[in-house]
Design a protein around this motif. Structure first.
Motif, short mmCIF file in Angstrom:
data_model
loop_
_atom_site.label_atom_id
_atom_site.label_comp_id
_atom_site.label_asym_id
_atom_site.label_seq_id
_atom_site.Cartn_x
_atom_site.Cartn_y
_atom_site.Cartn_z
N UNK A 129 33.22 -7.16 -26.51
CA UNK A 129 33.53 -8.58 -26.70
C UNK A 129 32.61 -9.52 -25.96
N UNK A 130 31.73 -8.97 -25.13
CA UNK A 130 30.72 -9.75 -24.42
C UNK A 130 29.37 -9.07 -24.72
N UNK A 131 28.29 -9.54 -24.12
CA UNK A 131 26.95 -9.00 -24.41
C UNK A 131 26.90 -7.48 -24.22
N UNK A 158 23.92 -5.72 -16.73
CA UNK A 158 25.38 -5.67 -16.85
C UNK A 158 25.85 -5.81 -18.30
N UNK A 159 25.13 -5.14 -19.19
CA UNK A 159 25.58 -5.01 -20.57
C UNK A 159 26.67 -3.94 -20.63
N UNK A 244 36.42 -6.39 -22.89
CA UNK A 244 35.52 -7.13 -22.02
C UNK A 244 35.75 -8.61 -22.25
N UNK A 245 36.13 -9.34 -21.21
CA UNK A 245 36.44 -10.77 -21.42
C UNK A 245 35.22 -11.54 -21.90
N UNK A 246 35.51 -12.67 -22.55
CA UNK A 246 34.41 -13.50 -23.05
C UNK A 246 33.70 -14.23 -21.92
N UNK A 247 34.46 -14.55 -20.88
CA UNK A 247 33.91 -15.29 -19.76
C UNK A 247 33.26 -14.35 -18.76
N UNK A 248 32.11 -14.75 -18.20
CA UNK A 248 31.41 -13.90 -17.25
C UNK A 248 31.26 -14.61 -15.91
N UNK B 84 35.57 -8.02 -32.87
CA UNK B 84 35.28 -7.56 -31.52
C UNK B 84 33.95 -8.03 -30.98
N UNK B 85 33.15 -8.72 -31.80
CA UNK B 85 31.83 -9.19 -31.37
C UNK B 85 31.86 -10.72 -31.27
N UNK B 86 32.02 -11.22 -30.07
CA UNK B 86 32.04 -12.67 -29.81
C UNK B 86 33.04 -13.37 -30.73
N UNK B 90 38.70 -10.21 -28.10
CA UNK B 90 38.72 -10.34 -26.64
C UNK B 90 39.65 -11.47 -26.20
N UNK B 94 42.71 -11.05 -23.52
CA UNK B 94 42.74 -11.88 -22.31
C UNK B 94 44.11 -12.54 -22.13
N UNK B 134 22.59 -7.16 -27.94
CA UNK B 134 23.29 -8.24 -28.64
C UNK B 134 23.76 -9.23 -27.58
N UNK B 135 23.25 -10.46 -27.67
CA UNK B 135 23.53 -11.45 -26.62
C UNK B 135 24.04 -12.73 -27.25
N UNK B 141 30.66 -20.03 -21.62
CA UNK B 141 31.54 -19.13 -20.87
C UNK B 141 30.80 -18.25 -19.86
N UNK B 142 29.49 -18.51 -19.70
CA UNK B 142 28.75 -17.78 -18.66
C UNK B 142 27.60 -18.66 -18.22
N UNK B 150 19.37 -11.54 -18.50
CA UNK B 150 19.51 -10.52 -19.55
C UNK B 150 18.33 -10.53 -20.52
#
Lengths: 249, 249
Positions: A129-131, A158-159, A244-248, B84-86, B90, B94, B134-135, B141-142, B150
């Protein structure tokens, strides 16, 4: 009649994960080509020739598909998962590029599919759910030192990581080295998901803290997902989830 | 009746990319919840309530879905691409984790979909045919410095890269910074694919050498794929293709 090569992804195993787009292409095919267990998933019918071949003959299979299309056939090359992720699409373009004079006029279409890591992630929750990054752990086609470098850099970035082809009978040691490396770098509790044969009757799903993992937990039908430092495990009355949370940070 | 939340991916836009698994879940839903343009893709019928909400209210939407399921509803949360991808999966975990007493008994299922990068890669050829990352380029959020780190590490690892949410009206500058950074590190001809609204009537696909890219080539409906050092472009009589070979080095 003008031939065509359609490179189609059958998803991880269940027919319910095959897109209508791929089903339609198969229904119009004169020829379906692929690795034996993937071709077995296609229902035979009059007017359709099935060409099943062994593993590790991707180049020969690609040339065969292009030759058939050059003869006017409607060829569907079937891959498991998505054809563009460690599957037949790249093999076909490699072979095509080597002989554009012969095959450059052929119409080609790639149809995406549900790739194993996304099916596995969905079963587990939302670990991607995150990178994240996606690495083929086989060193058949690249030096092991490239894999090791990528693992180090991916951990530093931290992927979350998804591993394809983690381990096979002919390469029993690579995944063990990868786990030793990750344990030395990540050195914590992060969840590792072993998802085998997702969406088939043989599906298994197991989540293990990194320090408790061992190489024999994976085989060639397993996709492995390693969480990032942020990935969490939650246990509810209805089940266990990894996300994996969206927020980092 | 026991409620359930199914988190489903509708794929990038075309109905032909919706899996039978997701179509089946929608056909049994009492309630469908999601961002306005995704809920618009669901055909209304008797017995189905559609709940469309604005962007950036993912947490409220997640709580609403869990509340409805707690009341016994069959809730389908729809995401574009893969949930599950962005996307929404997630967000739901949460919110679930914050109130396990209230929602921990609820049955949850995640159904994968064709995520934008795989649909885009298929249209372009096979740019993700070797290891990739994948970024999400949004810094909502980060911190931007995490994204920058990254990108540097991904370039050093020589991953192909897929970028989601490269650019929006409220974040016009991030993608420009990313391109400047990549040009300074990669410094070569590598192909960059701008794939917008893939599989819809508004689809556009454009491949540009990195040094000729500019930020205005992307918007919030674009997925961007940057090749690795190995990614190749081939021009055939039938079209142009971008692919990354399976073999490295």
């Amino acid at each position: 009649m003008t031939g065509k090569v359609t490179i189609a992804g059958l998803g991880p195993g269940a027919d319910a994960f095959i897109t209508p787009s791929v089903a339609e292409a198969v229904s119009h095919a004169t020829d379906v080509i692929g690795y034996i267990p993937y071709v077995k998933r296609i229902t035979p019918r009059d007017g359709l020739t099935l060409h099943a071949s062994d593993n590790r003959v991707e180049r020969e299979r690609a040339a065969h598909a292009l030759d058939l299309a050059a003869d006017g056939k409607q060829v569907v090359v079937v891959s498991s998962g998505d054809p563009g992720v460690f599957a037949m699409a790249a093999a076909i373009f490699e072979v095509l590029e080597e002989n554009l004079d012969k095959w450059g006029h052929i119409d080609i279409e790639v149809l995406p599919g549900i790739t194993a890591m996304l099916a596995a992630a969905a079963r587990a929750g939302a670990p991607l759910g995150h990178d994240f990054c996606t690495i083929n752990l086989s060193d058949n086609l690249k030096p092991w030192k490239v894999i090791e470098k990528r693992l180090r850099l991916a951990a530093e970035a931290d992927f979350a990581m998804a591993f394809y082809n983690p381990r096979s009978k002919s390469r029993p040691e690579g995944f063990e080295k990868a786990l030793i490396l990750l344990k030395s770098i990540c050195g914590d509790n992060r969840p590792v998901i072993f998802a085998r044969a997702v969406s088939t009757s043989e599906e298994t799903l197991r989540t293990v803290p990194l320090q408790d993992t061992s190489a024999d937990m994976a085989d060639m039908r397993t996709v492995v997902i390693v969480g990032s430092s942020q990935t969490r495990t939650i246990n509810t009355k209805a089940g266990a989830w990894v996300y994996t949370p969206r927020t980092y940070g």
